[in-house]
Every structure is written in structure tokens, then in C-alpha cells.
Enzyme design. Sequence first.
Site, mmCIF file in Angstrom:
data_model
loop_
_atom_site.group_PDB
_atom_site.id
_atom_site.type_symbol
_atom_site.label_atom_id
_atom_site.label_comp_id
_atom_site.label_asym_id
_atom_site.label_seq_id
_atom_site.Cartn_x
_atom_site.Cartn_y
_atom_site.Cartn_z
ATOM 1 N N GLU A 92 1.248 -0.999 0.963
ATOM 2 C CA GLU A 92 0.023 0.048 -0.322
ATOM 3 C C GLU A 92 0.914 0.900 -0.216
ATOM 4 O O GLU A 92 1.933 1.528 0.373
ATOM 5 C CB GLU A 92 -0.610 -0.252 1.225
ATOM 6 C CG GLU A 92 -1.993 -0.923 1.063
ATOM 7 C CD GLU A 92 -3.194 -1.288 2.197
ATOM 8 O OE1 GLU A 92 -4.030 -0.840 1.454
ATOM 9 O OE2 GLU A 92 -2.733 -0.516 2.989
ATOM 10 N N CYS A 105 3.643 8.364 1.314
ATOM 11 C CA CYS A 105 4.326 7.272 2.019
ATOM 12 C C CYS A 105 4.458 6.293 1.511
ATOM 13 O O CYS A 105 3.356 6.064 0.895
ATOM 14 C CB CYS A 105 2.917 7.576 3.308
ATOM 15 S SG CYS A 105 3.148 6.288 4.737
ATOM 16 N N CYS A 112 6.364 -7.183 7.248
ATOM 17 C CA CYS A 112 7.209 -6.751 8.055
ATOM 18 C C CYS A 112 8.278 -7.210 9.572
ATOM 19 O O CYS A 112 6.999 -8.227 9.920
ATOM 20 C CB CYS A 112 7.235 -5.151 8.901
ATOM 21 S SG CYS A 112 7.836 -4.590 10.347
ATOM 22 N N CYS A 116 6.046 -5.506 15.632
ATOM 23 C CA CYS A 116 5.401 -4.560 16.578
ATOM 24 C C CYS A 116 3.302 -4.918 17.234
ATOM 25 O O CYS A 116 3.228 -5.447 16.107
ATOM 26 C CB CYS A 116 5.757 -2.989 16.103
ATOM 27 S SG CYS A 116 6.862 -2.375 15.549
ATOM 28 N N CYS A 119 1.229 -2.980 15.221
ATOM 29 C CA CYS A 119 1.190 -2.236 14.088
ATOM 30 C C CYS A 119 -0.011 -3.161 12.917
ATOM 31 O O CYS A 119 0.719 -4.834 13.426
ATOM 32 C CB CYS A 119 2.240 -1.878 13.717
ATOM 33 S SG CYS A 119 2.376 -1.868 11.666
ATOM 34 N N GLY A 162 6.492 -1.912 6.691
ATOM 35 C CA GLY A 162 8.214 -2.457 6.524
ATOM 36 C C GLY A 162 9.043 -1.340 6.958
ATOM 37 O O GLY A 162 8.597 -0.578 7.707
ATOM 38 N N SER A 194 11.611 7.017 8.622
ATOM 39 C CA SER A 194 11.391 6.166 9.511
ATOM 40 C C SER A 194 11.634 4.719 10.186
ATOM 41 O O SER A 194 11.434 4.564 9.374
ATOM 42 C CB SER A 194 9.397 6.016 9.864
ATOM 43 O OG SER A 194 8.944 6.055 10.962
ATOM 44 N N HIS A 219 8.039 5.179 21.352
ATOM 45 C CA HIS A 219 7.079 4.183 21.692
ATOM 46 C C HIS A 219 6.712 3.787 23.100
ATOM 47 O O HIS A 219 5.795 4.035 24.061
ATOM 48 C CB HIS A 219 6.363 3.270 21.357
ATOM 49 C CG HIS A 219 6.269 2.905 19.826
ATOM 50 N ND1 HIS A 219 5.938 4.366 18.553
ATOM 51 C CD2 HIS A 219 7.319 2.243 18.580
ATOM 52 C CE1 HIS A 219 5.971 3.964 17.748
ATOM 53 N NE2 HIS A 219 6.772 3.030 17.317
ATOM 54 N N CYS A 336 -1.352 5.767 10.395
ATOM 55 C CA CYS A 336 -0.192 5.720 10.401
ATOM 56 C C CYS A 336 -0.878 4.124 10.573
ATOM 57 O O CYS A 336 -0.946 3.879 12.416
ATOM 58 C CB CYS A 336 0.589 5.636 11.547
ATOM 59 S SG CYS A 336 1.204 7.004 11.014
HETATM 60 N N1 SAH Z 1 9.131 0.623 10.649
HETATM 61 C C1 SAH Z 1 8.641 1.645 10.542
HETATM 62 C C2 SAH Z 1 8.368 2.658 9.619
HETATM 63 C C3 SAH Z 1 6.849 2.614 9.187
HETATM 64 S S1 SAH Z 1 5.903 2.178 10.770
HETATM 65 C C4 SAH Z 1 8.657 1.813 11.723
HETATM 66 O O1 SAH Z 1 8.101 1.672 12.684
HETATM 67 O O2 SAH Z 1 9.318 3.404 12.561
HETATM 68 C C5 SAH Z 1 5.211 4.205 10.790
HETATM 69 C C6 SAH Z 1 5.081 4.715 11.830
HETATM 70 O O3 SAH Z 1 4.185 4.279 12.218
HETATM 71 C C7 SAH Z 1 5.749 4.675 13.110
HETATM 72 O O4 SAH Z 1 6.072 5.540 13.676
HETATM 73 C C8 SAH Z 1 4.741 2.719 13.878
HETATM 74 O O5 SAH Z 1 5.390 3.215 15.214
HETATM 75 C C9 SAH Z 1 3.565 4.157 13.707
HETATM 76 N N2 SAH Z 1 2.754 2.675 13.648
HETATM 77 C C10 SAH Z 1 2.391 1.376 14.013
HETATM 78 N N3 SAH Z 1 0.823 1.272 13.948
HETATM 79 C C11 SAH Z 1 0.347 2.141 14.370
HETATM 80 C C12 SAH Z 1 -1.323 2.075 14.264
HETATM 81 N N4 SAH Z 1 -1.156 0.964 14.700
HETATM 82 N N5 SAH Z 1 -1.455 3.549 14.684
HETATM 83 C C13 SAH Z 1 -0.959 4.333 14.782
HETATM 84 N N6 SAH Z 1 0.373 3.783 14.290
HETATM 85 C C14 SAH Z 1 0.885 3.321 13.828
HETATM 86 FE FE1 SF4 Z 2 7.513 -3.458 11.315
HETATM 87 FE FE2 SF4 Z 2 7.723 -0.664 11.658
HETATM 88 FE FE3 SF4 Z 2 5.283 -2.174 11.719
HETATM 89 FE FE4 SF4 Z 2 6.687 -1.923 13.809
HETATM 90 S S1 SF4 Z 2 5.668 -0.627 13.415
HETATM 91 S S2 SF4 Z 2 6.019 -3.619 12.675
HETATM 92 S S3 SF4 Z 2 8.938 -1.695 12.762
HETATM 93 S S4 SF4 Z 2 6.463 -1.390 10.294
#
Ligand code: SAH
Ligand code: SF4
Length: 357
Positions: A92, A105, A112, A116, A119, A162, A194, A219, A336
Site C-alpha cells: 500500500e 507515504c 515486516c 510490533c 501495528c 516495512g 522512519s 513508543h 499509521c
Molecule cells: N517500520 C518503521 C516505519 C513504518 S511504521 C517504523 O516502525 O518506524 C510508521 C509509523 O507508524 C511508526 O512510527 C509506527 O510506530 C506507527 N504505527 C504503527 N502502528 C500504528 C498504529 N496502529 N497506530 C498508530 N501508529 C502506528
Molecule cells: Fe514493522 Fe514499523 Fe510496523 Fe513495527 S511499526 S511492525 S517496525 S512497520
Amino acid sequence: MDSRDLLDLSLPELASEITAWGEPSFRARQVWEWGWKRLATDFASMTNLSRGLRGRLARAFTIRLPTVAAGQGDEEGTDKVLLTLADGQAVEAVLLREDRRRTVCVSTQVGCPVGCSFCATGGMGYVRDLTAGEIAAQVLHFARVLQCAGEEVTHVVVMGMGEPLFNYDATLRTIRNLNDPQGFALGVRRITVSTVGVVPGILRLAEEGLQVNLAVSLHAPDEDLRRQLVPLGERWPLREVLSAADHYAERTGRRVSYEYVLLREVNDRWEHAHALARLLRGRLAHVNLIPFNPAPGLPYERPEDSRVDAFRRLLIGSGVDVTVRRSRGVRIQAGCGQLRTQQGGSPAASHEADRVV
Ligand code: SAH
Ligand code: SF4
């Protein structure tokens, strides 16, 4: 499918290919301009090149266009697309319109490997890295969309699916290609990468001589909580992540952003804000608070607005620069962490975003 993707090459690489055919090197610049500036989708349209050269280019290369498998937009000007790649995998990408900003974006991996717990992309697991051409194609897709309205991409955030620093070479190649003044000519200061905190990647990026904006996903203000949320915290502790980010700020003179997803009753209490302030005080830093964006299957809730505001005020009161990232695209699962391409059919992806830098 065998021929090479034009968007995977750097300008010097393209020049060496084309001069090896006996063509003068300015021809490579012309081709480059067609691909990156005029956003050509095929070689036949490159009308200032001879028919013979166009034919040879078409035999040697392709301009690999992803197919739009699904697209959604919302009333605020956020467009999300699900793009199918040449091997059938999908990612996406999101376009955010805010005032005069047009931010794309991009994703760097299918899925990934980090996983996390908050996510949606992490929940998919890891499938594969994208090529540089596949990352660039996401930007060029929206550049073509905007071109129809006489507009341009003004910013790129590498914040989609990713972990970009786990796909370092392709990510950097794309950034350099987008930055090339003879082509897409996007200033590096308009690009943000990021990372979840891949320390060797941050240190390497600091030596590239590029003033790319770095966003580090923190976080949590302490090690234990961070490890619960970000499994990679086991490998690179908070202390090391922060010192790599400090090094980045010193080497590049750029202020680092720290992303902090606010999860209700998990990391959103005043003691977390205090601890975060202590951690960041005195650093060349900026905090982006991202109220959690829900996605199916994620076991968290978004804090109430009053809680988000209290957290923000506490940080500001402690001398930490902070913005709350306004949720964009959440309704269409483009916020995000909502980005996801469900295996087996139903797309439920997302990325949010807004003023990210
Ligand atoms: N992998 C990298 C970049 C992609 S994630 C990273 O983790 O930084 C991009 C951003 O989206 C990150 O700051 C991540 O913490 C945030 N993110 C992930 N899941 C989210 C969610 N459910 N709600 C809000 N932000 C989220
Ligand atoms: Fe991967 Fe970033 Fe999502 Fe963590 S927040 S699972 S590093 S995409």
C-alpha cells in the site's frame, strides 16, 4: 519480466549501459529525464530519441508499473492505493494532501519482520523486500495522479509497510534517485525515513552525506515497556538507539523526530510522559505523538483526546518540542500502522500521516 526495471538504475548506471551501445552520454540523461521528470510510462513516448534507440531500450529495460488493485480516498484528501507488483505481491501507498503539501507515504517491504504488537503490518509477518524500482514506483504513481491536477509531490515519508533500514540499499538508492536534480529533483530535506530503531542502519545513514529527516519510533520511555511493544528492543536497547540518533543529529545537523504511538492505559500516563521528557530533554529532538489507530485484531485502544492533550502539555512544560499527529486516513484504514494487505483477499491496509516532519 526478465528485462531490468529502468527505475532500479542510477543515472551513472544507465549512462554506462547506453554508452556501451555507442550512444553519447547525454542520451542517458534524456532517458533519465523521460523516466523521472516527465514520468513516461513507456519508451515509445520518448520522442526525442531515435526509433532505433527506443526499440533497443524497450528490449533491454521495462518501466515497471504496479497495477492499482484497489483505491480509496476520503474527504480530507487522503488517497490510499493497493498496488500489485510484478510477482503478484501487493503493498500500500498513501497520498496525503494538506494545505500545499503533497506527501507520499511509501512501503519498503511486503509485510515486516519486526512484528510490533500495535501495528497491522507487523501482524502480516515478513514476505519480501521491495526493489528500489518498486519503492520509487509508488512515488511516481502519485506524481502522475497529481500531474493531472497540475500538482507535484512535495514530500516523501518512508513510513508505510516495512522497516526501511532492513531494506537499506534499495531505500537509499530510491532516495538518491528521487533526489537527482536532473530527474525528480526532490530535496532530501523533504524526505523522512522512519525506523523502529535499527542501530547499524542509523549509523550508516549518518555517513551518507544526506540530510534526510530521521524519525525514530520510540513508543516507550523505558526498556521493559519498549520490549513489550517493539520486539526489536531486545536486540537494540533504548540507550543504543538514542545514542545512534544523537550521532545522526550531530553528523547531519538535522533534528531527529521521535514517534510515540499513544496506547490507552499502556504508555499514555503522566509517569510515562515524565520519563519520556527526562529521556529527551537537552536533545536535538522533536516528539510526534500518534494516537493509536485501531485495526482488526490489535489489542489496544486509542486514548481519549483529553489524555493525549495532557501528555502533550506535560512534554511541552518539560521543554520537549512536540506535535500530535492528526489522524488522517483512519476511516479508510490508511493511518499509521493500519497498512496491511491481507493474505487471501481482503485488503485492510493503512497508513496515516500528516505533517510528519
Ligand atoms: N517500520 C518503521 C516505519 C513504518 S511504521 C517504523 O516502525 O518506524 C510508521 C509509523 O507508524 C511508526 O512510527 C509506527 O510506530 C506507527 N504505527 C504503527 N502502528 C500504528 C498504529 N496502529 N497506530 C498508530 N501508529 C502506528
Ligand atoms: Fe514493522 Fe514499523 Fe510496523 Fe513495527 S511499526 S511492525 S517496525 S512497520
